[in-house]
Design a protein around this motif. Structure first.
Motif, PDB file in Angstrom:
ATOM      1  N   SER A 258     -15.054 -64.330  31.624  1.00  0.00           N
ATOM      2  CA  SER A 258     -15.200 -63.000  32.221  1.00  0.00           C
ATOM      3  C   SER A 258     -14.587 -61.927  31.318  1.00  0.00           C
ATOM      4  N   ARG A 259     -13.409 -62.217  30.778  1.00  0.00           N
ATOM      5  CA  ARG A 259     -12.734 -61.244  29.901  1.00  0.00           C
ATOM      6  C   ARG A 259     -13.585 -60.955  28.668  1.00  0.00           C
ATOM      7  N   HIS A 260     -14.213 -61.991  28.127  1.00  0.00           N
ATOM      8  CA  HIS A 260     -15.037 -61.800  26.934  1.00  0.00           C
ATOM      9  C   HIS A 260     -16.158 -60.799  27.206  1.00  0.00           C
ATOM     10  N   TRP A 261     -16.891 -60.982  28.319  1.00  0.00           N
ATOM     11  CA  TRP A 261     -18.056 -60.129  28.578  1.00  0.00           C
ATOM     12  C   TRP A 261     -17.645 -58.717  28.976  1.00  0.00           C
ATOM     13  N   VAL A 262     -16.491 -58.616  29.633  1.00  0.00           N
ATOM     14  CA  VAL A 262     -15.997 -57.276  29.989  1.00  0.00           C
ATOM     15  C   VAL A 262     -15.580 -56.537  28.721  1.00  0.00           C
ATOM     16  N   ASP A 263     -14.838 -57.230  27.852  1.00  0.00           N
ATOM     17  CA  ASP A 263     -14.333 -56.617  26.623  1.00  0.00           C
ATOM     18  C   ASP A 263     -15.499 -56.119  25.753  1.00  0.00           C
ATOM     19  N   GLU A 264     -16.449 -57.025  25.504  1.00  0.00           N
ATOM     20  CA  GLU A 264     -17.584 -56.664  24.646  1.00  0.00           C
ATOM     21  C   GLU A 264     -18.456 -55.584  25.296  1.00  0.00           C
ATOM     22  N   GLY A 265     -18.712 -55.751  26.566  1.00  0.00           N
ATOM     23  CA  GLY A 265     -19.610 -54.820  27.269  1.00  0.00           C
ATOM     24  C   GLY A 265     -19.015 -53.434  27.434  1.00  0.00           C
ATOM     25  N   MET A 266     -17.749 -53.372  27.801  1.00  0.00           N
ATOM     26  CA  MET A 266     -17.127 -52.055  28.004  1.00  0.00           C
ATOM     27  C   MET A 266     -16.965 -51.318  26.677  1.00  0.00           C
ATOM     28  N   ALA A 267     -16.714 -52.053  25.596  1.00  0.00           N
ATOM     29  CA  ALA A 267     -16.624 -51.401  24.278  1.00  0.00           C
ATOM     30  C   ALA A 267     -17.968 -50.741  23.938  1.00  0.00           C
ATOM     31  N   ALA A 268     -19.060 -51.422  24.258  1.00  0.00           N
ATOM     32  CA  ALA A 268     -20.387 -50.853  23.992  1.00  0.00           C
ATOM     33  C   ALA A 268     -20.627 -49.614  24.864  1.00  0.00           C
ATOM     34  N   VAL A 269     -20.237 -49.701  26.130  1.00  0.00           N
ATOM     35  CA  VAL A 269     -20.426 -48.549  27.032  1.00  0.00           C
ATOM     36  C   VAL A 269     -19.579 -47.363  26.554  1.00  0.00           C
ATOM     37  N   GLU A 270     -18.356 -47.642  26.109  1.00  0.00           N
ATOM     38  CA  GLU A 270     -17.497 -46.576  25.574  1.00  0.00           C
ATOM     39  C   GLU A 270     -18.222 -45.850  24.432  1.00  0.00           C
ATOM     40  N   THR A 271     -18.819 -46.620  23.534  1.00  0.00           N
ATOM     41  CA  THR A 271     -19.514 -46.016  22.389  1.00  0.00           C
ATOM     42  C   THR A 271     -20.742 -45.235  22.851  1.00  0.00           C
ATOM     43  N   MET A 272     -21.472 -45.785  23.820  1.00  0.00           N
ATOM     44  CA  MET A 272     -22.651 -45.072  24.350  1.00  0.00           C
ATOM     45  C   MET A 272     -22.241 -43.712  24.923  1.00  0.00           C
ATOM     46  N   ILE A 273     -21.124 -43.702  25.648  1.00  0.00           N
ATOM     47  CA  ILE A 273     -20.671 -42.449  26.274  1.00  0.00           C
ATOM     48  C   ILE A 273     -20.126 -41.500  25.202  1.00  0.00           C
TER      49      ILE A 273
ATOM     50  N   ALA B 217     -14.788 -50.502  35.816  1.00  0.00           N
ATOM     51  CA  ALA B 217     -13.528 -50.156  35.144  1.00  0.00           C
ATOM     52  C   ALA B 217     -12.325 -50.568  36.004  1.00  0.00           C
ATOM     53  N   ILE B 218     -12.440 -50.376  37.319  1.00  0.00           N
ATOM     54  CA  ILE B 218     -11.328 -50.783  38.202  1.00  0.00           C
ATOM     55  C   ILE B 218     -11.148 -52.302  38.119  1.00  0.00           C
ATOM     56  N   SER B 219     -12.254 -53.036  38.115  1.00  0.00           N
ATOM     57  CA  SER B 219     -12.165 -54.509  37.990  1.00  0.00           C
ATOM     58  C   SER B 219     -11.548 -54.887  36.653  1.00  0.00           C
ATOM     59  N   ALA B 220     -11.954 -54.175  35.579  1.00  0.00           N
ATOM     60  CA  ALA B 220     -11.402 -54.485  34.249  1.00  0.00           C
ATOM     61  C   ALA B 220      -9.890 -54.267  34.252  1.00  0.00           C
ATOM     62  N   ARG B 221      -9.450 -53.186  34.878  1.00  0.00           N
ATOM     63  CA  ARG B 221      -8.006 -52.916  34.937  1.00  0.00           C
ATOM     64  C   ARG B 221      -7.286 -54.038  35.684  1.00  0.00           C
ATOM     65  N   ARG B 222      -7.904 -54.514  36.770  1.00  0.00           N
ATOM     66  CA  ARG B 222      -7.282 -55.619  37.528  1.00  0.00           C
ATOM     67  C   ARG B 222      -7.236 -56.909  36.714  1.00  0.00           C
TER      68      ARG B 222
ATOM     69  N   ILE C 222     -23.040 -56.580  31.866  1.00  0.00           N
ATOM     70  CA  ILE C 222     -21.627 -56.962  32.077  1.00  0.00           C
ATOM     71  C   ILE C 222     -21.492 -57.664  33.432  1.00  0.00           C
ATOM     72  N   HIS C 223     -21.732 -56.901  34.495  1.00  0.00           N
ATOM     73  CA  HIS C 223     -21.481 -57.423  35.841  1.00  0.00           C
ATOM     74  C   HIS C 223     -22.279 -58.697  36.137  1.00  0.00           C
ATOM     75  N   ALA C 224     -23.507 -58.775  35.606  1.00  0.00           N
ATOM     76  CA  ALA C 224     -24.367 -59.932  35.899  1.00  0.00           C
ATOM     77  C   ALA C 224     -23.746 -61.254  35.444  1.00  0.00           C
ATOM     78  N   LEU C 225     -22.804 -61.193  34.510  1.00  0.00           N
ATOM     79  CA  LEU C 225     -22.188 -62.424  33.994  1.00  0.00           C
ATOM     80  C   LEU C 225     -20.883 -62.779  34.718  1.00  0.00           C
ATOM     81  N   LEU C 226     -20.518 -61.992  35.738  1.00  0.00           N
ATOM     82  CA  LEU C 226     -19.198 -62.153  36.351  1.00  0.00           C
ATOM     83  C   LEU C 226     -19.137 -62.590  37.819  1.00  0.00           C
ATOM     84  N   PRO C 227     -20.200 -62.444  38.613  1.00  0.00           N
ATOM     85  CA  PRO C 227     -20.041 -62.697  40.060  1.00  0.00           C
ATOM     86  C   PRO C 227     -19.657 -64.136  40.404  1.00  0.00           C
TER      87      PRO C 227
END
Ligand SMILES: N[C@@H](CCC(=O)N[C@@H](CS)C(=O)NCC(=O)O)C(=O)O
Length: 211
Positions: free
Chosen positions: A133-148, A173-178, A106-111
């Protein structure tokens, strides 16, 4: 120890959280990271960190450690208490999987350097970079949610105390909220972040908003 860092940097935030959890301190050496003229992009800083990234930790014996995961595991080794890795081999593997899913996927695609390259090479405007950025956060965080969600057994991402999984999850997550995401769409992540917001190390070391 000295930490090359930037206050808006999510990767720096991880290391600062780990330092506080460990009760360690490092002198902050600020490095600007935004724009073509950023200090991180200059030859002088590349002599220090060839990748031109923060964070980078200079140890008391003068060794430079780059990459937040390597830095945090180093801190965990020089000061084992409280441990930042779970007690079981499986728990440690899961915590590293979550940390890397965030750092490497996720983060590697955003700096800033990614946005800059999209603009200068592919003529992307600010809206296109934001959509990227929104695309990679959305897809990546959904995967992390499922992993957890599949293996969660405690109050935090892996177990009952903050681990590297939480240290990587929180700033992302704080960045995603922003960026405008409602964390409620990822219920496990939202619950963990709410809990971490009550822990001083996390509360005081979230990445600062970009101005
Ligand atoms: N994988 C690296 C990521 C480091 C990174 O991308 N840092 C960003 C700030 S969060 C940076 O220095 N960016 C400068 C740039 O993109 O030009 C780590 O975990 O330390």
């Amino acid at each position: 120890m000295k930490l090359y860092q930037n206050e808006i940097s999510s990767a720096t935030s991880r290391v600062r959280i780990a330092l506080v959890l460990k009760g360690l301190t490092a002198e902050a050496l600020p490095v600007t990271i935004l724009g073509e003229e950023a200090e991180s992009r200059q030859a002088e800083y590349r002599k220090i960190n060839p990748q031109g990234l923060v964070p980078a930790l200079l140890t008391d014996s003068g060794v430079l450690i780059t990459q937040s995961l390597a830095i945090i595991e180093y801190l965990d080794e020089i000061k084992p208490e409280p441990p930042l890795l779970p007690q079981t081999a499986e728990g440690r593997a899961l915590a590293r999987s979550i940390a890397l899913a965030i750092a490497a996927e996720i983060h590697a695609l955003l700096p800033p350097r990614i946005g800059l390259h999209l603009k200068t090479t592919f003529n992307a405007d600010a809206d296109a970079v934001a959509a990227w950025s929104r695309h990679w956060v959305d897809e990546g965080m959904a995967a992390v949610e499922t992993m957890i969600a599949g293996r969660r057994q405690g109050a935090f991402a892996v177990g009952d105390r903050p681990s590297i999984a939480d240290i990587f999850l929180f700033p992302q997550a704080i960045s995603a909220r922003r960026m405008g995401f409602d964390l409620a769409r990822w219920p496990n992540i939202a619950g963990i972040v709410a809990k971490l917001e009550g822990v001083r190390a996390f509360q005081e070391n979230a990445p600062a908003p970009r101005r």
